[in-house]
Design an enzyme around this catalytic site. Structure first.
Site, short mmCIF file in Angstrom:
data_model
loop_
_atom_site.label_atom_id
_atom_site.label_comp_id
_atom_site.label_asym_id
_atom_site.label_seq_id
_atom_site.Cartn_x
_atom_site.Cartn_y
_atom_site.Cartn_z
CG ASP A 1 52.71 -97.53 66.73
OD1 ASP A 1 51.57 -97.13 67.01
OD2 ASP A 1 53.63 -96.76 66.38
CG HIS B 1 49.04 -86.70 70.95
ND1 HIS B 1 50.40 -86.55 71.07
CD2 HIS B 1 48.77 -86.45 69.64
CE1 HIS B 1 50.93 -86.19 69.92
NE2 HIS B 1 49.95 -86.13 69.02
CD GLU C 1 59.36 -97.25 66.71
OE1 GLU C 1 59.02 -98.36 66.27
OE2 GLU C 1 58.85 -96.19 66.34
P1 ADP Z 1 55.89 -95.05 60.26
O1 ADP Z 1 56.14 -96.05 61.34
O2 ADP Z 1 54.76 -94.14 60.57
O3 ADP Z 1 55.75 -95.65 58.91
P2 ADP Z 1 58.51 -94.23 61.04
O4 ADP Z 1 59.33 -93.01 60.77
O5 ADP Z 1 58.26 -94.58 62.46
O6 ADP Z 1 57.18 -94.09 60.20
O7 ADP Z 1 59.24 -95.50 60.40
C1 ADP Z 1 59.65 -95.47 59.06
C2 ADP Z 1 61.07 -96.00 58.98
O8 ADP Z 1 61.08 -97.41 59.27
C3 ADP Z 1 61.65 -95.89 57.58
O9 ADP Z 1 62.26 -94.62 57.38
C4 ADP Z 1 62.70 -97.00 57.60
O10 ADP Z 1 63.85 -96.58 58.31
C5 ADP Z 1 62.01 -98.08 58.45
N1 ADP Z 1 61.27 -99.01 57.60
C6 ADP Z 1 59.93 -99.21 57.58
N2 ADP Z 1 59.59 -100.15 56.67
C7 ADP Z 1 60.73 -100.56 56.09
C8 ADP Z 1 61.06 -101.52 55.07
N3 ADP Z 1 60.11 -102.22 54.45
N4 ADP Z 1 62.36 -101.67 54.75
C9 ADP Z 1 63.31 -100.96 55.37
N5 ADP Z 1 63.08 -100.05 56.32
C10 ADP Z 1 61.81 -99.83 56.68
MG MG Z 2 56.68 -95.60 63.34
#
Ligand code: ADP
Ligand code: MG
Length: 389
Positions: free
Chosen positions: A174, A35, A162
């Site tokens: 990220d 944060h 994003e």
């Molecule tokens: P984090 O980035 O912490 O893993 P987020 O909520 O920001 O969590 O992102 C996760 C989302 O990104 C998933 O719900 C999906 O929509 C997308 N995503 C991530 N990896 C994949 C993948 N390998 N295939 C399809 N969608 C993905």
């Molecule tokens: Mg994320």
């Protein structure tokens, strides 16, 4: 099967051909600085060995056709020239948003067939979203003949996807970690100037290691709490008469805030910025690293646990599974541990010493409380996004 091989074979079954290439981009963990990014401060992430792979080939019909092993049966098919925020629902918005943001930045983007596979767990706070965006960005720029786009520019483009296309108000950390990461290093990122530099980071050389615990509690970064913390930080900065909390380096200054909640929020940000710089100083001290590397990592561990307490008590973004995991890990002999990510779910990062019983202790604690068993992942500072061999 590696994600690169997985993406290649998924491409063959989805599109009946071989891809033109496969590009991979890692998830990330953040060693210190939580944060702090939107307060213009410091963060210290590193790229993980876990990656998302994108197998891709150009198409002549100006369409973007996507399939993912993690989203079986859900093929996304969108017209490249009609891409606009809101045009693609669900997971396709991440790669679709990258195509949109690349075009908005004046880069040539071809129609493309894309197959995705990943071993970055999604929604665990390890930035599977940035991994997907950055692998897609590399694939599309190379297929489009855009040449080598400078990595910081590519990070800004993926972040824009994003923020504006998916609608998640995340910072630049990220994507920077996924694109700029280097094996055996952490990335010190100044979120005010956007300058970054590599810091040697190799716990293995000192007999230490990093373990990620996915607490299996889901996080909701888009939720109101994140927005509220941002607003509280802005208000604290305004009351202190500074452009952002980054400008405050002495934690005593936040005592001027009359409101106890704002004081706690600001104290977390200021002390966490300081902890990032303390970790960097420890890692950069050649005398200490060569002689007693173990002691350096012990000190970094103590700072990690301090950071967790600050996130729990001052910033109030921790969650019960994270608090229990940190306590059990430290109790079992780890050097230190803290929650990572925005909070309210996701993962805990443990800096573990030789011979500790972290896995057993944390698993037993979760079982005792009747919680879903946690997942454990080795976290090794690895190279950033690249084309797979
Ligand atoms: P984090 O980035 O912490 O893993 P987020 O909520 O920001 O969590 O992102 C996760 C989302 O990104 C998933 O719900 C999906 O929509 C997308 N995503 C991530 N990896 C994949 C993948 N390998 N295939 C399809 N969608 C993905
Ligand atoms: Mg994320």
């Amino acid at each position: 099967m590696s994600p690169a091989d997985g993406a290649r074979s998924l491409f063959a079954s989805c599109f009946g051909a071989a891809p033109a290439g496969v590009w991979v981009a890692p998830g990330r963990a953040n060693l210190m600085g939580e944060h702090t990014d939107y307060n213009g401060g410091f963060v210290l992430p590193f790229a993980l060995g876990q990656v998302t792979a994108v197998a891709a080939a150009p198409r002549a019909d100006r369409r973007l056709v996507l399939c993912s092993r993690q989203q079986p049966g859900l093929v996304v098919d969108a017209a490249l020239d009609d891409l606009a925020p809101g045009a693609i629902p669900g997971w396709g918005a991440y790669p679709g948003g990258v195509a949109w943001a690349l075009r908005a930045a004046g880069r040539k983007v071809p129609g493309a067939s894309i197959a995705i596979d990943s071993d970055v767990p999604a929604g665990a706070g390890l930035s599977s979203s940035a991994a997907l965006e950055c692998a897609t960005a590399l694939a599309l720029t190379e297929l489009g003949g855009s040449g080598l786009v400078p990595r910081p520019e590519l990070a800004a483009i993926a972040r824009r996807a994003e923020n504006e296309f998916v609608g998640v108000p995340s910072g630049i950390m990220d994507q920077s970690a996924s694109l700029l990461g280097r094996a055996g290093h952490a990335l010190l990122l100044d979120c005010r100037s956007l300058e970054s530099c590599q810091v040697p980071f190799d716990p293995g050389s000192a007999g230490a290691r990093l373990v990620l615990i996915d607490t299996r509690a889901t996080h909701a970064l888009t939720g109101g709490e994140y927005a509220r913390r941002r607003a509280e930080c802005e208000e604290a900065a305004r009351l202190l008469g500074v452009p952002s909390l980054r400008a405050v380096t002495d934690p005593a200054v936040v005592d001027r805030l009359a409101d106890p909640v704002l004081r706690r929020r600001a104290r977390h940000v200021v002390t966490d910025d300081n902890r990032v710089l303390q970790v960097v100083a420890l890692l950069r001290d050649p005398a200490r690293l060569s002689g007693e590397g173990g002691e350096v990592y012990r000190e970094i561990g103590r700072l990690l646990t301090q950071a967790h307490e600050s996130l729990r008590d001052d910033f109030e973004v921790s969650w019960p599974e994270a608090d229990a995991a940190v306590a059990a890990a430290v109790g079992a002999g780890a050097f230190g541990a803290r929650m990572i990510g925005g909070g309210f779910g996701g993962s805990v990062l443990v800096l573990d010493g030789p011979g500790s019983r972290v896995r057993t202790a944390v698993s037993e604690e979760f079982a005792r409380r009747g919680w879903t068993a946690p997942d454990f992942l080795e976290a090794i500072a690895s190279d950033g996004a690249r084309r797979a061999a």
